[in-house]
Write an enzyme that holds these catalytic residues in place. Sequence first.
Site, PDB file in Angstrom:
ATOM      1  N   SER A  77      40.333  68.560  44.217  1.00  0.00           N
ATOM      2  CA  SER A  77      40.606  67.909  42.932  1.00  0.00           C
ATOM      3  C   SER A  77      40.569  68.837  41.731  1.00  0.00           C
ATOM      4  O   SER A  77      40.934  68.420  40.630  1.00  0.00           O
ATOM      5  CB  SER A  77      39.625  66.748  42.710  1.00  0.00           C
ATOM      6  N   LYS A  80      43.755  69.057  39.877  1.00  0.00           N
ATOM      7  CA  LYS A  80      44.160  68.028  38.915  1.00  0.00           C
ATOM      8  C   LYS A  80      44.170  68.553  37.483  1.00  0.00           C
ATOM      9  O   LYS A  80      44.897  68.030  36.633  1.00  0.00           O
ATOM     10  CB  LYS A  80      43.238  66.816  39.031  1.00  0.00           C
ATOM     11  N   TYR A 205      50.642  64.684  46.039  1.00  0.00           N
ATOM     12  CA  TYR A 205      49.198  64.675  45.799  1.00  0.00           C
ATOM     13  C   TYR A 205      48.441  65.393  46.912  1.00  0.00           C
ATOM     14  O   TYR A 205      47.571  66.243  46.644  1.00  0.00           O
ATOM     15  CB  TYR A 205      48.725  63.226  45.669  1.00  0.00           C
ATOM     16  N   TYR A 257      33.440  62.889  37.846  1.00  0.00           N
ATOM     17  CA  TYR A 257      33.450  61.477  38.234  1.00  0.00           C
ATOM     18  C   TYR A 257      32.204  60.766  37.720  1.00  0.00           C
ATOM     19  O   TYR A 257      31.859  60.901  36.537  1.00  0.00           O
ATOM     20  CB  TYR A 257      33.611  61.341  39.759  1.00  0.00           C
ATOM     21  N   VAL A 275      36.064  68.228  46.207  1.00  0.00           N
ATOM     22  CA  VAL A 275      35.229  67.975  47.381  1.00  0.00           C
ATOM     23  C   VAL A 275      35.263  69.117  48.392  1.00  0.00           C
ATOM     24  O   VAL A 275      34.549  69.086  49.388  1.00  0.00           O
ATOM     25  CB  VAL A 275      35.599  66.640  48.078  1.00  0.00           C
TER      26      VAL A 275
END
Length: 321
Positions: A77, A80, A205, A257, A275
């Site tokens: 991630s 992103k 993605y 998050y 992750v």
Amino acid sequence: MTHTPAQNGAAVDGTELETALQEITAELQSRSERGQPADYIPPLARVDPAHFGIAVTLTDNRLFAAGEAEMPFSIQSISKVFTLTLALGMAGDSLWRRVGREPSGDAFNSIVLLEHERGIPRNPFINAGALVVADALLSRARAPRETIGEILRFLRFVADDESVAADPAVARAEKATGHRNAALANYLYSCGNLNNPPDHVLGVYFHHCAVTMSCAQLARAGAFLANGGRNPATGRSVVSPERARRINALMMTCGHYDGSGDFAYRVGLPSKSGVGGGILAVVPGVASVAVWSPGLNGQGNSLLGIEALEMLSHRMGWSVF
């Protein structure tokens, strides 16, 4: 001697920074509690949690590193940050009609909040928001393969390294285990917030999450966010200073998050986790920091990566607060 983010990277004492990185690495490599690698993506589950690397790129383009800073890992991630940067360059502020800018307070793959807010993801760093960003990128190229290529070209540009690539085995594993992401994509599509077929969006993605980079490459790639939008390796502008500040703001509030508040409290730097065990952190005006330790905490963030950044921020006086 300490430094503040108001100072330029050139003011950083290289000897002090090198000593800090070596001492932090030595301390953390001896830890027995290292967290658990992500077990729901088989290639990530097989990574030895004993790995640890850290790299710092200053805004004067000096690179300092310790541990396994040259070993590639799955950035997941963290990608992103770069897809958001690309999408804002294409769509501008119109992107914010499709995705919010608020912390979620929920897990990164939660579908509950998306349903409650009728298909508008809370921010671009949770999975649903990143799927909307992938859709925005796909709408320009129309073909998943071209979109993935565009993302890789951008990462190679900001890292100043043509070897950056996606791991096809990780991308296949993401697809094979990505049922919740497929649910998110289909729900977004049902709400009219995806303009392309969900399977095409998911392909983009999964591949950008499968990008592999080392800490050294990642620290260089993120350096434009520390340097007012300009790549210190090449001197070329990536984004405007204003956009760099806004991306950093989103990293601060949403980059970990439902652990973002705790990270801001402990470390005090804009950052984005993945992750795969990596974290990219930004010290505005001073440095970009990449750390990797595969074992995760309960929120899916690198356990020792957070500790390393907390120690480094404290020793160098690098909190933005």
